[in-house]
Design a protein around this motif. Sequence first.
Motif, mmCIF file in Angstrom:
data_model
loop_
_atom_site.group_PDB
_atom_site.id
_atom_site.type_symbol
_atom_site.label_atom_id
_atom_site.label_comp_id
_atom_site.label_asym_id
_atom_site.label_seq_id
_atom_site.Cartn_x
_atom_site.Cartn_y
_atom_site.Cartn_z
ATOM 1 N N ASP A 28 9.635 1.786 25.458
ATOM 2 C CA ASP A 28 9.168 0.402 25.629
ATOM 3 C C ASP A 28 7.650 0.390 25.232
ATOM 4 N N ASN A 29 7.049 1.605 25.567
ATOM 5 C CA ASN A 29 5.551 1.576 25.356
ATOM 6 C C ASN A 29 5.359 1.732 24.147
ATOM 7 N N VAL A 30 6.091 2.341 22.971
ATOM 8 C CA VAL A 30 5.916 2.419 21.588
ATOM 9 C C VAL A 30 5.882 1.006 21.110
ATOM 10 N N ALA A 31 6.977 0.415 21.364
ATOM 11 C CA ALA A 31 7.133 -1.175 21.129
ATOM 12 C C ALA A 31 5.910 -1.775 21.651
ATOM 13 N N VAL A 37 -0.701 -5.096 18.618
ATOM 14 C CA VAL A 37 -1.314 -5.243 17.259
ATOM 15 C C VAL A 37 -0.913 -6.686 16.566
ATOM 16 N N ILE A 38 0.312 -6.868 16.563
ATOM 17 C CA ILE A 38 1.131 -7.936 15.812
ATOM 18 C C ILE A 38 0.578 -9.219 16.481
ATOM 19 N N ARG A 42 -1.907 -12.206 15.035
ATOM 20 C CA ARG A 42 -1.373 -13.624 15.153
ATOM 21 C C ARG A 42 -2.598 -14.484 15.794
ATOM 22 N N ASN A 43 -3.036 -13.971 16.740
ATOM 23 C CA ASN A 43 -4.497 -14.794 17.436
ATOM 24 C C ASN A 43 -5.360 -15.052 16.422
ATOM 25 N N ASP A 44 -5.967 -13.933 15.625
ATOM 26 C CA ASP A 44 -6.763 -13.992 14.685
ATOM 27 C C ASP A 44 -6.690 -15.150 13.747
ATOM 28 N N ILE A 45 -5.397 -15.181 13.188
ATOM 29 C CA ILE A 45 -5.064 -16.277 12.330
ATOM 30 C C ILE A 45 -5.167 -17.629 13.040
ATOM 31 N N LEU A 46 -4.698 -17.705 14.365
ATOM 32 C CA LEU A 46 -4.718 -19.090 14.744
ATOM 33 C C LEU A 46 -5.965 -19.356 15.170
ATOM 34 N N GLU A 47 -7.038 -18.651 15.466
ATOM 35 C CA GLU A 47 -8.351 -19.036 15.890
ATOM 36 C C GLU A 47 -9.180 -19.205 14.478
ATOM 37 N N ALA A 48 -8.783 -18.496 13.634
ATOM 38 C CA ALA A 48 -9.516 -18.578 12.360
ATOM 39 C C ALA A 48 -9.642 -19.951 11.693
ATOM 40 N N MET A 191 5.631 0.130 7.327
ATOM 41 C CA MET A 191 6.231 -0.709 6.353
ATOM 42 C C MET A 191 6.370 -2.146 6.785
ATOM 43 N N LEU A 192 6.407 -2.407 8.062
ATOM 44 C CA LEU A 192 6.196 -3.823 8.314
ATOM 45 C C LEU A 192 4.986 -4.646 7.712
ATOM 46 N N LEU A 193 3.715 -3.803 8.246
ATOM 47 C CA LEU A 193 2.410 -4.266 7.847
ATOM 48 C C LEU A 193 2.392 -4.476 6.261
ATOM 49 N N ASP A 194 2.973 -3.658 5.517
ATOM 50 C CA ASP A 194 2.823 -3.620 3.960
ATOM 51 C C ASP A 194 3.875 -4.718 3.670
ATOM 52 N N ASN A 195 4.909 -5.158 4.343
ATOM 53 C CA ASN A 195 5.736 -6.162 3.772
ATOM 54 C C ASN A 195 4.995 -7.298 4.218
ATOM 55 N N ILE A 196 4.363 -7.760 5.387
ATOM 56 C CA ILE A 196 3.646 -8.751 5.547
ATOM 57 C C ILE A 196 2.794 -9.159 4.585
ATOM 58 N N LYS A 197 1.978 -8.173 4.134
ATOM 59 C CA LYS A 197 1.073 -8.506 2.945
ATOM 60 C C LYS A 197 1.739 -8.951 1.636
ATOM 61 N N ALA A 198 2.709 -8.197 1.178
ATOM 62 C CA ALA A 198 3.421 -8.292 -0.153
ATOM 63 C C ALA A 198 3.857 -9.874 0.102
#
Length: 287
Positions: A28-31, A37-38, A42-48, A191-198
Amino acid sequence: MVTGSIEKAQRKVEGRNFDVRKQLLEYDNVASDQRKVIYQQRNDILEAEDVSEIITAIRNDVIGDVVTQYIPAQSFPEQWDLPGLEQAFETDFGLQVPISEWVKQDVNLMDDAIRERAQQIAADFYGKKCEGSEQIMRQVEKQIMLQVLDNLWKDHLASMDHLRQGINLRAYAQKDPKQEFKRESFELFRMLLDNIKAEVVRVLFHVRIASREEIEEMEEQRRREQENLQLQHAQSSALQGEESAVDNAPQKAATTPFVRSNEKVGRNDPCPCGSGKKYKQCHGSLA
């Protein structure tokens, strides 16, 4: 002696349960670290108020990664897959990038120069797409980034659950399941971060903002379809009413009781034909 055996067995069971809970807590600590980070992104996108700079950085990273995929770093031109790169740009982003012509015109063209030219073509293409609708595109960019982030994060959580269910099998290969879980979960997160960008760049390059005339035309078409639907509904209701009236008419006729014109003749009464016999022995036997 029996009490001592029971106490030893109880201690073993409690120790095993403690190890299981400790192991789950470490998973659970890993997740949880990935979730922080996620959620921060998300908060940075909402506040920008304007995410155009983030989109520009993401676009350059994605275009650079695509070029690196087909033109590996420090590779010879014979190893380059230029047709595959051009097809990837056209399929994923709708870009026409004549890389083969560049290489024919300049045999000394390196992969860094190709990457910069491709990034410039992508920037020009996206700039033309945003002309006249910059404010709308800023809103669309935020919505698409949030939607892609949420959808891929949910898929990532499902992948983490599947990984956790089978990670203990690594012990058969003389590997530590906890270390393997951390290593593979880190790879999944990368891979998740790369897929989000792509995915964000791919959707933005295929999105199209409708003009005011097109919006008015779509509204008019929707209004006509609604009127036609109402007309068809009214015609269908009237037709059903007529069919119901036709179907009920024979039912009413069928339910009308039968009325005899003459008096009913009993079985032992004289036959109406005048033969002098009983009805049951004369014409009644024929009935």
